[in-house]
Design an enzyme around this catalytic site. Structure first.
Site, PDB file in Angstrom:
ATOM      1  CE1 TYR A 132     -20.863  28.696 -10.056  1.00 21.33           C
ATOM      2  CE2 TYR A 132     -23.589  30.172 -10.300  1.00 21.33           C
ATOM      3  CZ  TYR A 132     -21.655  29.517 -10.666  1.00 21.33           C
ATOM      4  OH  TYR A 132     -21.294  29.670 -12.229  1.00 21.33           O
ATOM      5  CB  CYS A 184     -26.455  29.410  -6.354  1.00 19.64           C
ATOM      6  SG  CYS A 184     -27.328  27.906  -7.398  1.00 19.64           S
ATOM      7  CG  PHE A 198     -31.920  26.354  -8.610  1.00 14.89           C
ATOM      8  CD1 PHE A 198     -33.586  25.636  -8.464  1.00 14.89           C
ATOM      9  CD2 PHE A 198     -31.558  27.541  -9.238  1.00 14.89           C
ATOM     10  CE1 PHE A 198     -34.647  26.571  -8.944  1.00 14.89           C
ATOM     11  CE2 PHE A 198     -32.516  27.918  -9.948  1.00 14.89           C
ATOM     12  CZ  PHE A 198     -34.080  27.936  -9.918  1.00 14.89           C
ATOM     13  CB  CYS A 199     -25.880  25.529  -4.644  1.00 18.76           C
ATOM     14  SG  CYS A 199     -25.494  25.577  -6.652  1.00 18.76           S
TER      15      CYS A 199
END
Length: 279
Positions: free
Chosen positions: A14, A17, A19-20
């Site tokens: 995403y 996001c 973490f992404c």
């Protein structure tokens, strides 16, 4: 340097996001080409091939296809592969085994052992970490980014109904939604996340004004970097720099980001990170 085409990467993500965003910051800084598959956060049909249902997921092909899960595992495994060409990527990934545990509430969670370690021999370790303290510091702040900093994002970007709506407007614009789905997500999601952010605030024992926790955390990071080095990694960012930058970057364009820039000392470091990743 890798031979052209020797490592093919596809990132399932995403856009908004944290973490992404950490994984993208790492790949961009190291100049690794990768394809992006934007996942629909409601249906998630793009990752139906995977029993692991979170993002990011990185599909890596360095001779044979491989799925890497968890942002910190992805970063540690690929960094190990870049530094040490002794082992195949498949063997490196096996050093980060998933461990299933059950929480007090009976929820099953998967954690990954060793996820902040680079799997290097003594000679390679000396090259990347000239002194032991450098490695300890990097691991400490990578873990801090995952365990603390990331949990300050949602309570800050959904702090008020107005901010929640602005955040979802950005999420829908940047994400993969159909027209009706996007409208539904924007208004229903904004209301839902406003209340979820209150729950997160309570769970993580944040102050009434969650901005104070954000400012304190960001200034703590700046203090740890110190005045005598450009980055925590010295003249170049290390994995902790890339993790913290990746997490904070998802707030760009939102009120929380502007407030953070105005009320903390993060701007010079953040600007240096932007410049060095762009290069």
């Amino acid at each position: 340097q890798l031979p052209a085409g020797s490592l093919q990467l596809t990132l399932y993500q995403y856009k908004t996001c944290p973490f992404c965003s950490k994984v993208r910051a790492f790949l961009d800084y190291h100049g690794l080409p990768y394809e992006i598959v934007e996942v629909n956060p409601i249906m998630r049909k793009e990752i139906k091939f995977s029993s692991y249902r979170k993002v990011p997921i990185l599909l890596a092909n360095a001779g044979s296809p491989l799925q890497l899960n968890d942002s910190s595992v992805i970063i540690s495994a690929i960094k190990t592969y870049l530094v040490s060409r002794r082992n195949s990527l498949e063997e490196i990934v096996s050093f980060y085994p998933p461990v299933k545990t059950v929480t007090e509430k009976g929820k099953e969670v998967v954690e990954y052992e060793n996820k902040y370690w680079l799997m290097l021999d003594e000679k390679e370790t000396k090259r990347v970490y000239p002194v032991k303290e450098v490695r300890v510091e990097e691991m400490k702040w990578r873990k801090w980014a995952d365990d603390w900093l990331v949990h300050l994002i949602s309570p800050n970007v959904y702090r008020t109904p107005k901010e929640a709506l602005a955040s979802f407007d950005y999420i829908v614009r940047e994400g993969k939604f159909g027209t009706l789905e996007g409208l539904f997500a924007k208004y229903v999601g904004a209301v839902a996340m406003f209340f979820v952010s209150k729950r997160l605030k309570k769970r993580h024992q944040l102050r009434d004004d969650v901005r104070e926790d954000l400012y304190e955390a960001v200034n703590e990071w700046v203090k740890a970097v110190g005045k005598n080095r450009l980055f925590m990694g010295g003249n170049q960012p290390n994995l902790a720099d890339l993790a913290v930058y990746g997490v904070l970057r998802v707030m760009e364009g939102l009120e929380a980001f502007d407030d953070m820039m105005a009320h903390t000392n993060i701007q010079p470091w953040y600007q240096r990170m932007e410049d060095v990743i762009e290069k």
